[in-house]
Design an enzyme around this catalytic site. Structure first.
Site, PDB file in Angstrom:
ATOM      1  N   HIS A  64       0.770  -1.380   0.126  1.00  0.00           N
ATOM      2  CA  HIS A  64      -0.069  -0.008   0.060  1.00  0.00           C
ATOM      3  C   HIS A  64       1.006   1.327  -0.052  1.00  0.00           C
ATOM      4  O   HIS A  64       1.917   1.106   0.417  1.00  0.00           O
ATOM      5  CB  HIS A  64      -0.789  -0.064   1.316  1.00  0.00           C
ATOM      6  N   GLU A  66       0.967   4.046   1.947  1.00  0.00           N
ATOM      7  CA  GLU A  66       1.555   4.355   3.288  1.00  0.00           C
ATOM      8  C   GLU A  66       2.523   3.454   3.638  1.00  0.00           C
ATOM      9  O   GLU A  66       3.684   3.821   4.145  1.00  0.00           O
ATOM     10  CB  GLU A  66       0.184   4.334   4.367  1.00  0.00           C
ATOM     11  N   CYS A  94      -5.813   1.820   6.038  1.00  0.00           N
ATOM     12  CA  CYS A  94      -6.300   0.649   6.318  1.00  0.00           C
ATOM     13  C   CYS A  94      -5.552   0.227   7.712  1.00  0.00           C
ATOM     14  O   CYS A  94      -4.852   0.877   8.137  1.00  0.00           O
ATOM     15  CB  CYS A  94      -5.808  -0.559   5.288  1.00  0.00           C
ATOM     16  N   CYS A  97      -1.849  -0.246   7.397  1.00  0.00           N
ATOM     17  CA  CYS A  97      -1.004   0.777   7.306  1.00  0.00           C
ATOM     18  C   CYS A  97      -0.938   1.600   8.612  1.00  0.00           C
ATOM     19  O   CYS A  97       0.052   2.343   8.962  1.00  0.00           O
ATOM     20  CB  CYS A  97      -1.499   1.681   6.131  1.00  0.00           C
TER      21      CYS A  97
END
Length: 162
Positions: A64, A66, A94, A97
């Site tokens: 992801h 991040e 999420c 993260c």
């Protein structure tokens, strides 16, 4: 000497400028064949690193924007404490993260589209928002929500409802 109202107005202006960059990174991620999520890490008023979601191009479901950004920056800088940094992200992170933000002691996080809004648009999500995780965690960054949310909605709607 600036008063509190002037400082807050200047910070909001800065947040908007950096969020524009995060949303542009999200658009770039989608153009590159990934899901539309982008993030940037800022110290003071300087961008130190940008990141895009790369789950498809790297065949890594954990890549992801991040998490990839935190992993790369901490690794290359040989640090694990991001207390002096702000992470701007196109969408509320999420749980994975958000956990990385807790463990890296992130100082501040700014996002555009909320977790719940994304779930409504996409039709799915792990239903644990960052606020719930931060509330039960040892490290809790300052959180600013909904910056340029109106600009984020069409980006995610176009991607997830195509």
């Amino acid at each position: 000497m600036e008063n509190h109202t002037e400082r807050a107005a200047e910070q909001k202006k800065t947040d908007i400028e950096f969020m524009k960059q995060a949303l542009n990174l999200a658009q770039s991620a989608a153009k590159n064949g990934n899901e539309p999520f982008g993030a940037l890490l800022v110290k003071g008023d300087q961008v130190v690193l940008t990141g895009e979601n790369q789950i498809h191009t790297e065949s890594d479901p954990t890549f992801h924007a991040e998490l990839g950004l935190i992993r790369e920056f901490c690794s290359t800088q040989k640090i694990t404490d991001l207390a002096e940094y702000t992470l701007y992200t196109s969408c509320e992170p999420c749980c994975m993260c958000t956990g990385a933000m807790v463990w890296s002691n992130l100082g501040r996080m700014v996002y555009s589209l909320s977790h719940d809004e994304l779930a409504e648009i996409a039709g799915f999500n792990i239903m644990i928002g960052s606020e719930e995780i931060f509330a039960k965690s040892p490290n809790q960054p300052e959180v600013v929500k909904g910056i340029l949310q109106e600009e984020a909605v069409p980006l995610y709607t176009n991607y997830f409802q195509k």
